[in-house]
Scaffold this active site. Structure first.
Site, PDB file in Angstrom:
ATOM      1  N   LYS A   1       5.528  -7.699   2.514  1.00  0.00           N
ATOM      2  CA  LYS A   1       5.291  -7.406   3.991  1.00  0.00           C
ATOM      3  C   LYS A   1       3.916  -8.317   4.238  1.00  0.00           C
ATOM      4  O   LYS A   1       3.244  -8.369   3.477  1.00  0.00           O
ATOM      5  CB  LYS A   1       5.107  -5.954   4.337  1.00  0.00           C
TER       6      LYS A   1
ATOM      7  N   GLY B   1       0.850  -1.090  -0.034  1.00  0.00           N
ATOM      8  CA  GLY B   1       0.067   0.148   0.000  1.00  0.00           C
ATOM      9  C   GLY B   1       0.782   1.195   0.131  1.00  0.00           C
ATOM     10  O   GLY B   1       1.982   1.224   0.488  1.00  0.00           O
TER      11      GLY B   1
ATOM     12  N   HIS C   1       3.547   4.696   2.760  1.00  0.00           N
ATOM     13  CA  HIS C   1       4.734   4.349   3.555  1.00  0.00           C
ATOM     14  C   HIS C   1       5.970   4.931   2.941  1.00  0.00           C
ATOM     15  O   HIS C   1       7.146   4.435   3.324  1.00  0.00           O
ATOM     16  CB  HIS C   1       4.842   2.681   3.754  1.00  0.00           C
TER      17      HIS C   1
ATOM     18  N   HIS D   1       0.035   1.649   9.679  1.00  0.00           N
ATOM     19  CA  HIS D   1      -1.315   1.745   9.190  1.00  0.00           C
ATOM     20  C   HIS D   1      -2.166   2.641   9.984  1.00  0.00           C
ATOM     21  O   HIS D   1      -3.478   2.573   9.892  1.00  0.00           O
ATOM     22  CB  HIS D   1      -2.049   0.504   8.518  1.00  0.00           C
TER      23      HIS D   1
END
Lengths: 331, 213
Positions: free
Chosen positions: A105, A54, A57, A219
């Protein structure tokens, strides 16, 4: 409510990748529809490293594409796995015949999409997968649970796998070394302030002025407990002690210490944190043979940091020291 | 090209997938409603959007194409979808796209679907009885395999459609242990799994192409 600088939410990630390419035209190249990033000059005759996940990051993973590290990175929407189609296309684009190692991850969506892509590539490509699950706060005995989250140790995995891949090592060697780094690494993080989701504008949780959230991931989710804040030395000690214990580190062991800002933590603060990490380790007779501090694996605009320790060997030190040239990491 | 209509051609697979896309587009609200009661409500939208994306590619597939060409178009569209079910359907179609590069007999079809459902079970970390799409996929494969010497694909798929429909219906009384419905537990009892229902519609769609032909 904090605000983000963006044009519109649907193009946020894509436009940020355009900016990355514009800033580093000699290093990376953006591919559109589906979206992924590769090295500007493809590497031949070596195993191709592909990672992703996602967005939110950054500079992970797009900023780690380049010589000595990734061959391709696949960004999903904010805090959302990239699609299996993106992963498959990226892997196909960078495999020059020596095979692909995917570094993933440990999140359900990421693992599913990377594994599906790997499965569908396997009739024409050699594909290996390394799952990174270093976050000590999410250790669980429950076998049906998804397991520990993948956090900042992914940086060490990508650096070391990237270095060994440059030497021409075969895919299974790169995979095994990646898994070894995962097994030798652990991470813990804490937050002083939650992050705000740019899609919804909402902050994920609230903390009092004297509180920290211990054991956060990347997150914006809550950690494993809200605790009283403290000095940098006290906060660092609360992270380092469980890491040392989990890794079974003993007097005389050498480690890599990564101090990672979670997005909105100042360099001054990270500098102090690294100083305290080294002091804490030294107190136990552990040598921080290599150290790194900076914001690499962020959680949007979260204020906080994580500490990753990786137990080193002479081989791992050599691979960590090997040259790297990417937008976010260069030596 | 063979004119032997006992074997599935690329044109047949194209018509089959387009009929399936039509069915999902027509009845997407039913999938969405089921998923609202047992999940988070995005399943119907994800699948319908994926099939809409596949439609122009499918339409462009020439009559001389082979079955893998059509299944590849369906796979790519689903692999680009979010959620969990979209990519798993992408995997299912993707394995079909790795099937033989010639028209498929009944047994070849059975073999291709067997390989596809195995991949879905493995990567979805699921098996029959857990209220997922494989509760329709597995019975369908068993029906396809039931008469290994029967060469005609249409008869085999018609049997698979009945088995898949029964399998989907059987998910009504199951307690979900995998997938989004597992979070709502008992609340999803009495609700047919939308993934299994979509699989039943898929096999049924082959019969619709014959009706149209």
């Amino acid at each position: 409510m904090s605000r983000y600088v963006l044009n519109d939410r649907d193009t946020f990630v894509r436009q940020a990748v355009e900016g990355l390419e514009a800033a580093h035209p000699g290093l990376v190249r953006m591919h559109d529809d589906p979206l992924f990033v590769t090295r500007r000059v493809p590497a031949r005759g070596k195993v191709a490293l592909v990672s992703g996940g996602g967005s939110g990051h950054e500079p992970l993973h797009t900023g780690l594409v380049g010589t000595g590290m990734l061959d391709a990175a696949v960004p999903g929407a904010v805090f959302t796995s990239p699609t299996a189609l993106q992963v498959r296309e990226a892997a196909q684009a960078v495999d020059t015949g020596a095979g692909v190692v995917m570094i993933v991850k440990n999140y359900t969506g990421d693992v599913l999409n990377f594994r599906i892509a790997a499965e569908l590539l396997e009739d024409r490509h050699r594909v290996e997968v390394v799952i990174v699950d270093d976050d000590l706060a999410t250790t669980s005995e429950d076998e049906s649970a998804p397991g520990r989250r993948g956090t900042a140790a992914v940086l060490a995995v990508e650096k070391i796998c990237g270095a060994v891949a440059e030497t021409g090592a075969p895919a299974d060697r790169v995979r095994d070394l990646g898994r070894e780094v995962v097994a030798r690494s652990a991470t813990l993080g804490l937050a002083l302030e939650a992050c705000t989701n740019p899609m919804t504008g909402t902050r994920s949780f609230d903390l009092g002025p004297d509180q920290i959230e211990f054991g956060v991931g990347i997150h914006g989710e809550r950690g494993i407990g809200t605790r009283a804040s403290g000095t940098a030395a006290e906060l660092v000690e609360s992270l380092v002690r469980p890491l040392v214990e989990h890794l079974g580190l003993r007097r005389g062991d050498e480690v890599l210490a990564i101090v990672n800002g979670l997005g909105a933590t100042h360099s001054l603060e990270l500098g102090v944190v690294l100083r305290e990490v080294r002091r804490s380790l030294a107190g136990s007779g552990i040598a921080p043979a290599r150290s790194l501090s900076g914001s690499f694996v962020t959680s949007l605009d979260m204020r906080g940091f994580s500490v990753t320790l990786t137990a080193l060997t002479e081989d791992l030190i050599e691979l960590w020291d090997a040259p790297v040239r990417t937008p976010a990491l260069t030596w | 090209m063979t004119t032997d209509d006992t074997r599935l051609t690329g044109a047949d697979a194209r018509a089959w997938l387009l009929a399936y896309a039509d069915r999902v587009r027509r009845d997407v609200d039913e999938l969405t409603d089921l998923d609202r009661r047992a999940g988070d409500g995005d399943f119907g939208w994800n699948i319908a959007t994926a099939l809409d994306r596949a439609r122009p590619t499918l339409t462009d597939i020439p009559d001389t194409a082979l079955p893998p060409d059509a299944f590849r178009a369906a796979s790519d569209a689903h692999l680009g979808a979010g959620g969990t079910s979209g990519p798993l359907f992408g995997l299912w179609f993707g394995r079909l796209a790795q099937g033989p590069g010639e028209p498929w007999s009944g047994p070849a079809l059975a073999h291709a679907f067997q390989s596809a459902v195995q991949a879905v079970c493995r990567l979805g970390n699921t098996d029959v009885g857990q209220k997922t799409m494989v509760d329709a996929m597995v019975p369908a494969v068993k029906a396809l395999e039931a008469e290994p010497l029967a060469p005609a694909w249409r008869g085999a798929v018609a049997r698979a459609a009945r088995a898949a429909a029964d399998g989907a219906e059987a998910t009504r009384d199951m307690l979900a242990r995998r997938g989004r419905a597992s979070y709502v537990g008992e609340h999803a009892r009495g609700v047919v799994d939308p993934g299994a229902l979509a699989v039943a519609w898929f096999f049924q769609a082959a019969a619709d192409t014959r009706a149209a032909a």
